[in-house]
Design an enzyme around this catalytic site. Structure first.
Site, mmCIF file in Angstrom:
data_model
loop_
_atom_site.group_PDB
_atom_site.id
_atom_site.type_symbol
_atom_site.label_atom_id
_atom_site.label_comp_id
_atom_site.label_asym_id
_atom_site.label_seq_id
_atom_site.Cartn_x
_atom_site.Cartn_y
_atom_site.Cartn_z
ATOM 1 N N HIS A 1 -7.604 9.408 -1.909
ATOM 2 C CA HIS A 1 -6.725 9.569 -0.562
ATOM 3 C C HIS A 1 -7.517 9.965 0.543
ATOM 4 O O HIS A 1 -7.613 9.729 1.714
ATOM 5 C CB HIS A 1 -5.121 10.197 -0.682
ATOM 6 C CG HIS A 1 -4.406 9.956 0.218
ATOM 7 N ND1 HIS A 1 -3.062 9.806 -0.208
ATOM 8 C CD2 HIS A 1 -4.457 9.710 1.681
ATOM 9 C CE1 HIS A 1 -2.307 9.290 1.157
ATOM 10 N NE2 HIS A 1 -3.127 9.372 1.776
ATOM 11 N N TYR B 1 3.203 9.812 -0.775
ATOM 12 C CA TYR B 1 4.232 9.463 0.142
ATOM 13 C C TYR B 1 5.593 9.726 -0.817
ATOM 14 O O TYR B 1 6.640 9.309 -0.315
ATOM 15 C CB TYR B 1 4.072 8.057 0.224
ATOM 16 C CG TYR B 1 2.769 7.729 1.238
ATOM 17 C CD1 TYR B 1 2.016 8.430 1.691
ATOM 18 C CD2 TYR B 1 2.517 6.263 1.225
ATOM 19 C CE1 TYR B 1 0.710 8.034 2.445
ATOM 20 C CE2 TYR B 1 1.353 5.886 1.898
ATOM 21 C CZ TYR B 1 0.540 6.770 2.586
ATOM 22 O OH TYR B 1 -0.566 6.467 3.276
ATOM 23 N N LYS C 1 -2.723 5.731 -3.913
ATOM 24 C CA LYS C 1 -3.724 6.727 -3.749
ATOM 25 C C LYS C 1 -3.512 8.282 -4.472
ATOM 26 O O LYS C 1 -2.560 8.264 -4.677
ATOM 27 C CB LYS C 1 -3.997 6.862 -2.389
ATOM 28 C CG LYS C 1 -3.839 5.673 -1.500
ATOM 29 C CD LYS C 1 -3.726 6.193 -0.004
ATOM 30 C CE LYS C 1 -3.672 4.886 1.000
ATOM 31 N NZ LYS C 1 -1.985 4.502 1.146
ATOM 32 N N ASP D 1 1.095 -1.213 0.060
ATOM 33 C CA ASP D 1 0.154 -0.073 -0.089
ATOM 34 C C ASP D 1 0.696 1.102 -0.029
ATOM 35 O O ASP D 1 1.529 1.665 1.052
ATOM 36 C CB ASP D 1 -0.946 0.026 1.365
ATOM 37 C CG ASP D 1 -1.781 1.283 1.411
ATOM 38 O OD1 ASP D 1 -2.629 1.595 0.484
ATOM 39 O OD2 ASP D 1 -1.422 2.322 2.046
HETATM 40 P P1 NDP Z 1 1.097 1.358 11.819
HETATM 41 O O1 NDP Z 1 -0.258 1.005 12.787
HETATM 42 O O2 NDP Z 1 1.350 0.515 10.659
HETATM 43 O O3 NDP Z 1 2.457 1.339 12.790
HETATM 44 C C1 NDP Z 1 3.783 1.657 12.366
HETATM 45 C C2 NDP Z 1 4.530 2.043 13.599
HETATM 46 O O4 NDP Z 1 4.658 1.117 14.323
HETATM 47 C C3 NDP Z 1 5.922 2.314 12.768
HETATM 48 O O5 NDP Z 1 6.382 3.444 13.848
HETATM 49 C C4 NDP Z 1 6.655 1.143 12.972
HETATM 50 O O6 NDP Z 1 8.054 1.615 13.181
HETATM 51 C C5 NDP Z 1 6.217 0.532 14.337
HETATM 52 N N1 NDP Z 1 5.807 -0.762 13.980
HETATM 53 C C6 NDP Z 1 5.744 -1.593 12.978
HETATM 54 N N2 NDP Z 1 5.570 -2.866 13.307
HETATM 55 C C7 NDP Z 1 5.658 -3.068 14.592
HETATM 56 C C8 NDP Z 1 5.699 -3.913 15.699
HETATM 57 N N3 NDP Z 1 5.609 -5.275 15.201
HETATM 58 N N4 NDP Z 1 6.087 -3.763 16.963
HETATM 59 C C9 NDP Z 1 6.048 -2.496 17.492
HETATM 60 N N5 NDP Z 1 6.264 -1.544 16.559
HETATM 61 C C10 NDP Z 1 5.870 -1.755 15.282
HETATM 62 O O7 NDP Z 1 0.844 2.780 11.250
HETATM 63 P P2 NDP Z 1 0.905 3.554 9.961
HETATM 64 O O8 NDP Z 1 0.560 4.999 10.398
HETATM 65 O O9 NDP Z 1 2.157 3.607 9.282
HETATM 66 O O10 NDP Z 1 0.032 3.020 9.257
HETATM 67 C C11 NDP Z 1 0.037 1.972 8.064
HETATM 68 C C12 NDP Z 1 -0.150 2.145 6.834
HETATM 69 O O11 NDP Z 1 -1.455 2.781 6.734
HETATM 70 C C13 NDP Z 1 1.012 3.397 6.514
HETATM 71 O O12 NDP Z 1 2.341 2.987 5.863
HETATM 72 C C14 NDP Z 1 0.147 3.709 5.032
HETATM 73 O O13 NDP Z 1 0.273 2.621 4.054
HETATM 74 C C15 NDP Z 1 -1.374 3.478 5.397
HETATM 75 N N6 NDP Z 1 -1.818 4.979 5.946
HETATM 76 C C16 NDP Z 1 -2.839 5.568 5.107
HETATM 77 C C17 NDP Z 1 -3.198 6.769 5.578
HETATM 78 C C18 NDP Z 1 -4.388 7.536 4.936
HETATM 79 O O14 NDP Z 1 -4.915 8.359 5.149
HETATM 80 N N7 NDP Z 1 -5.000 6.653 3.980
HETATM 81 C C19 NDP Z 1 -2.830 7.538 6.801
HETATM 82 C C20 NDP Z 1 -1.801 7.141 7.397
HETATM 83 C C21 NDP Z 1 -1.429 5.606 7.115
HETATM 84 P P3 NDP Z 1 9.287 0.887 12.251
HETATM 85 O O15 NDP Z 1 8.956 1.131 10.771
HETATM 86 O O16 NDP Z 1 10.540 1.455 12.792
HETATM 87 O O17 NDP Z 1 9.313 -0.506 12.623
#
Ligand code: NDP
Length: 293
Positions: A108, A50, A75, A45
């Protein structure tokens, strides 16, 4: 037992778990995508906004996994809304990703103050679907009133509505409207990443209830949250750049939460949104130019 396949309302199959790449820097994106595909993910995704679609495409090519075996979701950003502009946004995204066809293309955000532009953008998605340039179309951050208006004024029911959804913010009203129309709810920030960006005090990862359930299954809080979504029929797109976490977030097919545990997680909802209010999204505040391919 939930598995990694969801069939969308137009019969296209989509892997339930995708790798999210929001805030993944371009120079870390190719490696994260390659790692995920190596671990068994078959869905990525991304988004024009991005600014890492090129690196996503590179990661897919380097992985050696055949193009047709990877589900690519991206998106259209609000600055590219409008019929002609959104058709061109497809060319920009497909060009950067290096593919002829996208699996899922979504709007988006709604632009509530310019819903005319939002509708024209969606009509362009319908045209792209009709022309076979995309296999499915959808929306993101649409609230029930936006969905109603879209359904009243366009023809194709969105396959997906991607919304903020984690144990602390569950948007049950939106989920209900999605379900009534056969729209799949896809959870962004599925493991509550957004709860740790601003307020380190209230991280889902440290939630005692989630940790207790996790310990009962010898799993992590993140894995429990992902399982909770999957067992309730949602798609999830957890983001990580770290190989161990990318693997952990996919290792969720060998345990099952009980009905009671699902209900306990449902009860963690605080009703507090982490992301921006959809109604606050305007071109003036959030517009940004999306570069050409
Ligand atoms: P997530 O809920 O996926 O969490 C990601 C965060 O948690 C990062 O800081 C990551 O750090 C950390 N993390 C990942 N896996 C673990 C784990 N197993 N244990 C502990 N920490 C963990 O949040 P996001 O906000 O990134 O959302 C996911 C996806 O959703 C985005 O990447 C995007 O594709 C989408 N999105 C869409 C939006 C929209 O408006 N449509 C808005 C926001 C997100 P690290 O990378 O350091 O592991």
């Amino acid at each position: 037992m939930a598995h990694n396949k969801i069939t969308l309302n137009n019969r296209v199959d989509m892997p339930a778990i995708g790798l999210g790449v929001f805030q993944t820097p371009p120079d870390a994106t190719t490696a994260a995508v390659e790692e995920a595909l190596d671990r068994g993910y078959r869905h990525i995704d991304t988004a024009a906004a991005y600014l890492n679609e090129r690196e996503v495409g590179e990661g897919i090519r380097r992985s050696g996994v055949a193009r047709e075996d990877v589900f690519i979701e991206t998106k259209v950003w609000i600055s590219d809304y409008g019929y002609g502009a959104t058709l061109h946004a497809f060319d920009k995204s497909a060009g950067k990703l290096g593919v002829d066809q996208l699996d899922l293309l979504i709007l988006h955000q709604p632009l509530p103050s310019r819903f005319d532009l939002t509708l024209d953008a969606y009509r362009a998605l319908e045209q792209l679907l009709f022309d076979g340039r995309v296999r499915a179309i959808g929306v993101s951050n649409f609230m029930p009133e936006h969905i109603d208006r879209l359904l009243n004024e366009t023809s194709v029911v969105p396959a997906v509505n991607q919304i903020e959804l984690h144990p602390y913010f569950q948007q049950t009203a939106v989920q209900k409207v999605n379900a009534e129309h056969g729209i799949l709810t896809q959870a962004w920030s599925p493991i509550g990443g957004i709860t740790s960006y601003r307020d380190a005090e209230r991280r889902t990862f440290d939630d005692p209830t989630l940790l207790e359930i996790a310990s009962a299954h010898s799993k992590s809080a993140a894995q429990v949250m992902l399982r909770w979504h999957l067992q309730q029929g949602r798609s999830v797109i957890p983001k990580s750049t770290k190989p161990a976490r990318i693997a952990e977030n996919f290792d969720v097919f060998d345990f099952e939460l009980t009905t009671e545990q699902l209900a306990v997680i449902d009860a963690l909802d605080t009703g507090v949104r982490g992301g921006p209010e959809p109604d606050s999204i305007t071109l003036e505040a959030y517009g940004r130019e999306i570069p050409e391919a």
